[in-house]
Design an enzyme around this catalytic site. Structure first.
Site, PDB file in Angstrom:
ATOM      1  N   ASN A 170       3.987 -17.511  35.133  1.00 16.70           N
ATOM      2  CA  ASN A 170       2.886 -18.363  34.699  1.00 16.70           C
ATOM      3  C   ASN A 170       2.905 -18.510  33.178  1.00 16.70           C
ATOM      4  O   ASN A 170       3.546 -17.726  32.467  1.00 16.70           O
ATOM      5  CB  ASN A 170       1.554 -17.710  35.085  1.00 16.70           C
ATOM      6  CG  ASN A 170       1.364 -17.606  36.572  1.00 16.70           C
ATOM      7  OD1 ASN A 170       0.877 -18.517  37.207  1.00 16.70           O
ATOM      8  ND2 ASN A 170       1.747 -16.471  37.144  1.00 16.70           N
ATOM      9  N   CYS A 179       6.594 -17.381  42.304  1.00 22.03           N
ATOM     10  CA  CYS A 179       6.222 -17.561  43.708  1.00 22.03           C
ATOM     11  C   CYS A 179       7.349 -17.030  44.579  1.00 22.03           C
ATOM     12  O   CYS A 179       8.492 -17.494  44.465  1.00 22.03           O
ATOM     13  CB  CYS A 179       5.959 -19.028  44.034  1.00 22.03           C
ATOM     14  SG  CYS A 179       5.609 -19.338  45.777  1.00 22.03           S
TER      15      CYS A 179
END
Length: 320
Positions: free
Chosen positions: A257, A248
């Site tokens: 992820n 992010c």
């Protein structure tokens, strides 16, 4: 905080949404061309992926890596009419762009913490939720599905613990707009198995009409442990990124992820059907690695499946 659940409720089949093209690429130093993104999509299609969170209709100035959102949706749709394409939208302007592009679903996203939401979309949580109502009215009758995503759903890098009640209040507001799928986002890898239990159970209590999805990052190395807890709770909907891409840009320390190929390997070994080919996902991970020009975090793409055998004669014999 709830105890870790036993495993009687583990589903026999799960749905995986591939988010590598959106959440994966938005924080990578390499900006891929639309053609390169299509090459990655085609490798994922060959592995059986049919559900993508493909891009985000945010300001190109904020996230340059996703500035080709409309072009990418059109190009993927031209290749495969049967895939499900969703895209993040921050406001009604983004929703109108997504509508014109022809997506199947828009994802309305808000952070559970005020500080992260301010950094992420320059708005308060209340302002974001009010904007969602405008988006819902604009898309009414369009046939586009509304989905929800709650970032920092397990904790905030600026505020620390996020009360589960705050997550529940946001989910109730989303459900009131007709949203029936909400992803809990582990934006900086702050989720733990007990927190997964607590939050999934709370959502089921306050919005039983909503299907919970889980979106984990592997920042602290327990992304798949959190998946295991989600499976024990009977959660059937997960989001992951090929190669373990992503992070992010508005959250310090956020790493990638959970890797799609690692997730498929785990599910295969548990006898849970994902509809995806592990060999194909490993090949897609190789495409992602080549395009990014570096080794990606996914482990199965490097080590191979558990029963991938090797020629013993190629290994030196110990002497002693």
């Amino acid at each position: 905080m709830a105890d870790i659940e036993r495993v009687e409720n583990v589903p026999s089949r799960v749905r995986i949404t591939e988010v590598g093209l959106r959440d994966g690429l938005q924080n990578e130093p390499v900006v891929l061309s639309t053609a390169d993104k299509l090459a990655l999509v085609e490798s994922l299609l060959a592995a059986g992926v049919t559900t993508f969170e493909l891009t985000s209709f945010v300001s190109p100035r904020a996230v340059p890596a996703l500035s080709d959102a409309s072009e990418l949706v059109a190009a993927v749709r031209a290749r495969r009419a049967d895939v499900h394409l969703s895209a993040l939208v921050p406001n009604v302007r983004g929703a109108e762009r997504a509508l014109a592009a022809g997506v199947d679903a828009v994802v309305l996203f808000v952070s559970a913490s005020e500080t992260h939401n301010a950094r992420n979309v320059n708005a308060s949580v209340a302002e974001s939720l009010a904007g969602f109502a405008t988006v819902a009215r604009r898309l009414e009758g369009s046939g586009i599905e509304l989905r929800g995503a709650i970032a920092t759903g397990f904790g905030c890098p600026f505020e620390g613990d996020v009360p589960v009640e705050q997550v529940g209040r946001i989910a109730r507001d989303m459900a009131g707009l007709g949203i029936r799928r909400i992803a809990l986002g582990d934006t900086t890898g702050m989720a733990t198995p007990p927190l997964v239990s607590e939050r999934v159970q709370h959502l089921r209590e306050v919005v039983p009409e909503v299907v919970p999805a889980l979106h984990f990052h592997n920042t602290r190395g327990i992304g798949l442990a959190n998946v295991m807890q989600g499976l024990a709770l009977g959660v059937e909907d997960y989001e992951s990124a090929i190669g373990g891409l992503g992070g992010c840009p508005f959250a310090p320390g956020a790493s990638g992820n959970i890797a799609s190929e690692d997730l498929v390997y785990l599910l295969d070994e548990m006898g849970i059907d994902s509809g995806l080919s592990l060999d194909g996902m490993i090949e897609a991970g190789g495409v992602a690695t080549r395009l990014m020009g570096r080794t990606l975090p996914a482990q199965v793409s490097r080590a191979g499946p558990r029963l991938a055998l090797h020629d013993a004669s190629a290994v030196p014999t110990a002497r002693g």
